[in-house]
Scaffold this motif. Sequence first.
Motif, short mmCIF file in Angstrom:
data_model
loop_
_atom_site.label_atom_id
_atom_site.label_comp_id
_atom_site.label_asym_id
_atom_site.label_seq_id
_atom_site.Cartn_x
_atom_site.Cartn_y
_atom_site.Cartn_z
N TYR A 143 -18.70 -39.09 -85.86
CA TYR A 143 -17.51 -38.31 -86.13
C TYR A 143 -17.93 -36.73 -85.74
O TYR A 143 -18.90 -36.26 -85.66
CB TYR A 143 -17.43 -38.45 -87.67
CG TYR A 143 -16.97 -39.93 -87.97
CD1 TYR A 143 -16.21 -40.62 -87.79
CD2 TYR A 143 -18.00 -40.64 -88.72
CE1 TYR A 143 -15.72 -41.92 -88.18
CE2 TYR A 143 -17.86 -41.96 -89.24
CZ TYR A 143 -16.65 -42.59 -88.58
OH TYR A 143 -16.50 -43.88 -89.05
N LEU A 144 -16.47 -36.01 -85.74
CA LEU A 144 -16.71 -34.72 -85.66
C LEU A 144 -17.43 -33.68 -86.40
O LEU A 144 -18.25 -32.83 -85.94
CB LEU A 144 -15.22 -34.27 -85.49
CG LEU A 144 -14.30 -34.63 -84.03
CD1 LEU A 144 -12.89 -34.35 -84.30
CD2 LEU A 144 -14.85 -34.33 -82.86
N VAL A 145 -17.35 -33.94 -87.58
CA VAL A 145 -17.89 -32.82 -88.57
C VAL A 145 -18.67 -33.86 -89.73
O VAL A 145 -18.28 -34.78 -90.14
CB VAL A 145 -16.96 -32.18 -89.33
CG1 VAL A 145 -17.40 -31.09 -90.33
CG2 VAL A 145 -16.01 -31.44 -88.26
N GLY A 146 -19.86 -33.36 -89.90
CA GLY A 146 -20.65 -33.77 -91.36
C GLY A 146 -21.10 -35.23 -91.25
O GLY A 146 -21.26 -35.63 -92.32
N GLY A 147 -21.00 -35.80 -90.03
CA GLY A 147 -21.37 -37.42 -90.08
C GLY A 147 -20.33 -38.49 -90.82
O GLY A 147 -20.85 -39.34 -91.07
N LYS A 148 -19.38 -37.94 -91.02
CA LYS A 148 -18.39 -38.71 -91.91
C LYS A 148 -16.85 -38.43 -91.49
O LYS A 148 -16.40 -37.53 -90.88
CB LYS A 148 -18.29 -38.54 -93.24
CG LYS A 148 -17.99 -37.38 -93.99
CD LYS A 148 -18.26 -37.17 -95.48
CE LYS A 148 -17.48 -38.13 -96.36
NZ LYS A 148 -16.00 -37.80 -96.40
N LEU A 149 -15.89 -39.63 -91.80
CA LEU A 149 -14.76 -39.59 -91.24
C LEU A 149 -13.85 -38.46 -91.82
O LEU A 149 -13.95 -38.04 -93.03
CB LEU A 149 -14.05 -40.62 -91.50
CG LEU A 149 -12.29 -41.12 -91.43
CD1 LEU A 149 -12.48 -41.20 -89.81
CD2 LEU A 149 -12.02 -42.32 -91.66
N SER A 150 -13.02 -37.73 -91.13
CA SER A 150 -12.54 -36.57 -91.57
C SER A 150 -10.94 -36.41 -90.93
O SER A 150 -10.85 -37.38 -90.13
CB SER A 150 -12.97 -35.08 -91.45
OG SER A 150 -12.67 -34.95 -89.98
N CYS A 151 -9.96 -35.86 -91.52
CA CYS A 151 -8.70 -35.53 -91.01
C CYS A 151 -8.79 -35.21 -89.48
O CYS A 151 -7.81 -35.80 -88.92
CB CYS A 151 -7.84 -34.70 -91.93
SG CYS A 151 -8.55 -32.99 -92.03
N ALA A 152 -9.71 -34.51 -89.08
CA ALA A 152 -9.77 -34.08 -87.66
C ALA A 152 -9.80 -35.22 -86.94
O ALA A 152 -9.38 -35.29 -85.82
CB ALA A 152 -10.85 -33.04 -87.62
N ASP A 153 -10.93 -36.05 -87.23
CA ASP A 153 -11.15 -37.32 -86.65
C ASP A 153 -9.65 -38.29 -86.51
O ASP A 153 -9.30 -38.53 -85.21
CB ASP A 153 -12.08 -38.33 -87.35
CG ASP A 153 -13.44 -37.58 -87.38
OD1 ASP A 153 -13.88 -37.29 -86.14
OD2 ASP A 153 -14.06 -37.46 -88.29
N VAL A 154 -9.04 -38.51 -87.50
CA VAL A 154 -7.68 -39.14 -87.41
C VAL A 154 -6.80 -38.33 -86.36
O VAL A 154 -6.02 -39.03 -85.63
CB VAL A 154 -7.11 -39.10 -88.81
CG1 VAL A 154 -5.75 -39.85 -88.78
CG2 VAL A 154 -8.05 -39.75 -89.87
N GLN A 155 -6.81 -36.78 -86.46
CA GLN A 155 -5.87 -36.07 -85.67
C GLN A 155 -6.17 -36.49 -84.09
O GLN A 155 -5.33 -36.45 -83.25
CB GLN A 155 -5.68 -34.87 -85.90
CG GLN A 155 -4.64 -34.69 -86.89
CD GLN A 155 -4.90 -33.11 -87.59
OE1 GLN A 155 -5.77 -32.59 -88.15
NE2 GLN A 155 -3.67 -32.50 -87.57
N LEU A 156 -7.40 -36.49 -84.03
CA LEU A 156 -7.84 -36.58 -82.32
C LEU A 156 -7.53 -37.92 -82.06
O LEU A 156 -7.13 -38.14 -80.95
CB LEU A 156 -9.47 -36.34 -82.29
CG LEU A 156 -9.82 -36.60 -80.92
CD1 LEU A 156 -9.41 -35.44 -79.95
CD2 LEU A 156 -11.59 -36.17 -80.96
N MET A 157 -7.60 -39.04 -82.88
CA MET A 157 -7.40 -40.28 -82.31
C MET A 157 -6.00 -40.29 -82.13
O MET A 157 -5.38 -40.96 -81.22
CB MET A 157 -7.56 -41.21 -83.64
CG MET A 157 -7.28 -42.77 -83.32
SD MET A 157 -8.06 -43.34 -82.00
CE MET A 157 -7.45 -45.04 -82.21
N GLU A 158 -4.93 -39.96 -82.97
CA GLU A 158 -3.58 -39.86 -82.62
C GLU A 158 -3.30 -39.05 -81.45
O GLU A 158 -2.42 -39.41 -80.83
CB GLU A 158 -2.79 -38.98 -83.70
CG GLU A 158 -1.32 -38.90 -83.69
CD GLU A 158 -0.71 -38.09 -84.74
OE1 GLU A 158 0.57 -38.01 -84.74
OE2 GLU A 158 -1.49 -37.38 -85.62
N CYS A 159 -3.90 -37.78 -81.05
CA CYS A 159 -3.65 -37.27 -79.91
C CYS A 159 -3.89 -37.70 -78.68
O CYS A 159 -3.33 -37.53 -77.53
CB CYS A 159 -4.57 -35.73 -79.97
SG CYS A 159 -4.18 -34.56 -78.84
#
Length: 220
Positions: A143-159
């Motif tokens: 994942y992008l930050v801290g080794g866990k799922l975050s809103c940034a990951d979800v937004q990157l997936m959408e993008c």
Amino acid sequence: MAGKVVLTYLDGRGRMESIRWLLAAAEVEFEEVLLTTREQYEKLLSDGDLMYQQVPLVEIDGMKLVQTKAILQYIAEKYNLYGKDPKDKVIINMYSEGIMDLMEMIMALVFVTDKQPKLDNIETKAKERFLPVFEKALSGPVYLVGGKLSCADVQLMECTRMLEEKFPAILADFRNVKSFQGRMSRVPGLSKFLQPGSKRKPQSDDVYLKSAMEVLRPKF
């Protein structure tokens, strides 16, 4: 609809779609009020539900929230998708705001008559400015930050899904991002959201544009 999360917006993606994606990732069920007439919008205005006279509007936890970024941050905090400390949060914000910059360019296409120059610009910026950032960030971490799922990951997936709708081969040179996309598609809430019949909206088109103009009557 008491006690449920209620989203009020046009029948399309726009600024509400990232909220739908994040709620899906958090496995939160939501209802939708789709604005199809000017009268519906005017009632929201007369009732005082729209702080800045604009949607999206999200009803959650007894509040009526506006402003996309504020809504996303509240949902991310509430469902533990916003990092573990202030350092995580600021990195998440940097990723998220960059992603939103890119997505807003794509969202604006529906309002443009001559789309090809805009498409060329989006593709260039995606390849040269944005995707390299995420390719590097995902060179090892899941994942992008801290080794866990975050809103940034979800937004990157959408993008990335939005980018592939316009440029199907755009991730060919970004193998880490493509692998990330595959992992994200297996997140239970997102896997369900990506299936036919979900509340995910299709690409904006002339029908959506006509509805937006009739309901909101935006001034440019």
